[in-house]
Design an enzyme around this catalytic site. Structure first.
Site, PDB file in Angstrom:
ATOM      1  N   GLY A  69       0.838  -1.196   0.000  1.00  0.00           N
ATOM      2  CA  GLY A  69       0.000   0.000   0.000  1.00  0.00           C
ATOM      3  C   GLY A  69       0.871   1.243   0.000  1.00  0.00           C
ATOM      4  O   GLY A  69       2.005   1.202   0.496  1.00  0.00           O
ATOM      5  N   GLN A 127       3.349   9.920   1.125  1.00  0.00           N
ATOM      6  CA  GLN A 127       4.613   9.179   1.145  1.00  0.00           C
ATOM      7  C   GLN A 127       5.481   9.457  -0.072  1.00  0.00           C
ATOM      8  O   GLN A 127       6.646   9.077  -0.103  1.00  0.00           O
ATOM      9  CB  GLN A 127       4.334   7.673   1.228  1.00  0.00           C
ATOM     10  CG  GLN A 127       3.650   7.263   2.518  1.00  0.00           C
ATOM     11  CD  GLN A 127       3.414   5.770   2.547  1.00  0.00           C
ATOM     12  OE1 GLN A 127       2.410   5.289   2.045  1.00  0.00           O
ATOM     13  NE2 GLN A 127       4.346   5.023   3.120  1.00  0.00           N
ATOM     14  N   CYS A 150       5.600  -0.146   7.275  1.00  0.00           N
ATOM     15  CA  CYS A 150       5.310   1.026   6.456  1.00  0.00           C
ATOM     16  C   CYS A 150       6.555   1.378   5.656  1.00  0.00           C
ATOM     17  O   CYS A 150       7.660   1.388   6.207  1.00  0.00           O
ATOM     18  CB  CYS A 150       4.931   2.193   7.373  1.00  0.00           C
ATOM     19  SG  CYS A 150       4.533   3.704   6.481  1.00  0.00           S
ATOM     20  N   LEU A 151       6.366   1.664   4.372  1.00  0.00           N
ATOM     21  CA  LEU A 151       7.519   2.012   3.527  1.00  0.00           C
ATOM     22  C   LEU A 151       8.196   3.297   3.997  1.00  0.00           C
ATOM     23  O   LEU A 151       9.357   3.517   3.700  1.00  0.00           O
ATOM     24  CB  LEU A 151       7.072   2.148   2.059  1.00  0.00           C
ATOM     25  CG  LEU A 151       6.599   0.855   1.395  1.00  0.00           C
ATOM     26  CD1 LEU A 151       6.058   1.141   0.003  1.00  0.00           C
ATOM     27  CD2 LEU A 151       7.714  -0.180   1.336  1.00  0.00           C
ATOM     28  N   HIS A 211      -4.712   1.958   7.354  1.00  0.00           N
ATOM     29  CA  HIS A 211      -3.341   2.473   7.474  1.00  0.00           C
ATOM     30  C   HIS A 211      -3.086   3.554   6.416  1.00  0.00           C
ATOM     31  O   HIS A 211      -2.534   4.616   6.718  1.00  0.00           O
ATOM     32  CB  HIS A 211      -2.379   1.282   7.311  1.00  0.00           C
ATOM     33  CG  HIS A 211      -0.920   1.598   7.267  1.00  0.00           C
ATOM     34  ND1 HIS A 211      -0.013   1.062   8.150  1.00  0.00           N
ATOM     35  CD2 HIS A 211      -0.188   2.380   6.429  1.00  0.00           C
ATOM     36  CE1 HIS A 211       1.203   1.512   7.864  1.00  0.00           C
ATOM     37  NE2 HIS A 211       1.126   2.305   6.817  1.00  0.00           N
ATOM     38  N   GLU A 212      -3.544   3.292   5.173  1.00  0.00           N
ATOM     39  CA  GLU A 212      -3.296   4.259   4.085  1.00  0.00           C
ATOM     40  C   GLU A 212      -4.148   5.521   4.257  1.00  0.00           C
ATOM     41  O   GLU A 212      -3.676   6.630   3.989  1.00  0.00           O
ATOM     42  CB  GLU A 212      -3.550   3.614   2.713  1.00  0.00           C
ATOM     43  CG  GLU A 212      -2.728   2.365   2.397  1.00  0.00           C
ATOM     44  CD  GLU A 212      -1.238   2.501   2.661  1.00  0.00           C
ATOM     45  OE1 GLU A 212      -0.700   3.611   2.572  1.00  0.00           O
ATOM     46  OE2 GLU A 212      -0.609   1.488   2.995  1.00  0.00           O
ATOM     47  N   HIS A 242      -2.520   7.769   6.640  1.00  0.00           N
ATOM     48  CA  HIS A 242      -1.441   8.570   6.033  1.00  0.00           C
ATOM     49  C   HIS A 242      -1.993   9.897   5.495  1.00  0.00           C
ATOM     50  O   HIS A 242      -1.370  10.942   5.645  1.00  0.00           O
ATOM     51  CB  HIS A 242      -0.807   7.819   4.852  1.00  0.00           C
ATOM     52  CG  HIS A 242       0.326   6.919   5.233  1.00  0.00           C
ATOM     53  ND1 HIS A 242       1.467   7.366   5.855  1.00  0.00           N
ATOM     54  CD2 HIS A 242       0.506   5.581   5.043  1.00  0.00           C
ATOM     55  CE1 HIS A 242       2.300   6.339   6.045  1.00  0.00           C
ATOM     56  NE2 HIS A 242       1.732   5.241   5.565  1.00  0.00           N
TER      57      HIS A 242
HETATM   58 NI    NI Z   1       2.503   3.297   5.570  1.00  0.00          NI
END
Ligand code: NI
Length: 179
Positions: free
Chosen positions: A47, A52, A102-103, A144-145, A148
């Site tokens: 995701g 991000q 998370c990236l 989660h997204e 963000h």
């Molecule tokens: Ni994330």
């Protein structure tokens, strides 16, 4: 070749900002969605939200087909999901705990509790109204997204002590140029 973005990591302040709604899913937004999906595949991740990649519009992409390789077990095989202006319109009282990563917080993981089931309304890749019913990993991923887009990270659900420990670990990895 599809354009890609650089993924922004903590403690960049753009990750703490709230993204704005898009007025429509234009050709430019679709290009952004394509580039975000490619960036997510390259990372690799399941995701990615606009913050991000340094964009403050309410756009996210997901694809859980590789969740098994990511160590999450097999979750979903619907393929890529593109969302603009996603909104949780219903969430279950039942909760679920899954280890999230998370990236933007590379190589760090923590068990996070969230509503087990959610219904999300959004605009799809073609700008049409759509709804997604999500359970399990997909439910965690979409929540989660969306977090963000509201400037919230999974580490914000942890104690200050745990959060700071994770932030220090990422800082150390950056210094060692591992990232
Ligand atoms: Ni994330």
């Amino acid at each position: 070749m599809t354009k890609t973005y650089d993924i922004i990591t903590v403690p960049d302040p753009v990750l703490k900002q709230t993204a704005s709604a898009v007025s429509a899913v234009s050709a430019d937004i679709r290009k952004q969605m394509d580039a975000m999906l490619q960036t997510m595949y390259d990372a690799p991740g399941i995701g990615l939200a606009a913050n991000q990649v340094g964009l403050l519009n309410r756009v996210l992409v997901m694809d859980l087909r590789s969740s098994e390789e990511r160590g999450y077990g097999k979750a979903d095989d619907t393929g890529p999901i593109f969302m603009a202006n996603p909104e949780v319109i219903w969430e279950s009282e039942e909760m679920s705990t899954i280890e999230e990563g998370c990236l933007s917080i590379p190589r760090q993981y923590a068990e996070i509790e969230r509503p087990a089931h959610v219904r999300v309304r959004y605009l799809d890749y073609n700008g049409k109204d759509a709804e997604l019913e999500a359970s399990g990993l997909l439910s965690h991923c979409v929540q989660h997204e969306i977090d963000h887009l509201n400037g919230i990270l999974f580490i914000d659900y942890l104690s200050t002590l745990k959060r700071n420990m994770i932030l220090r670990k990422v800082e150390k990895l950056k210094k060692q140029q591992v990232l």
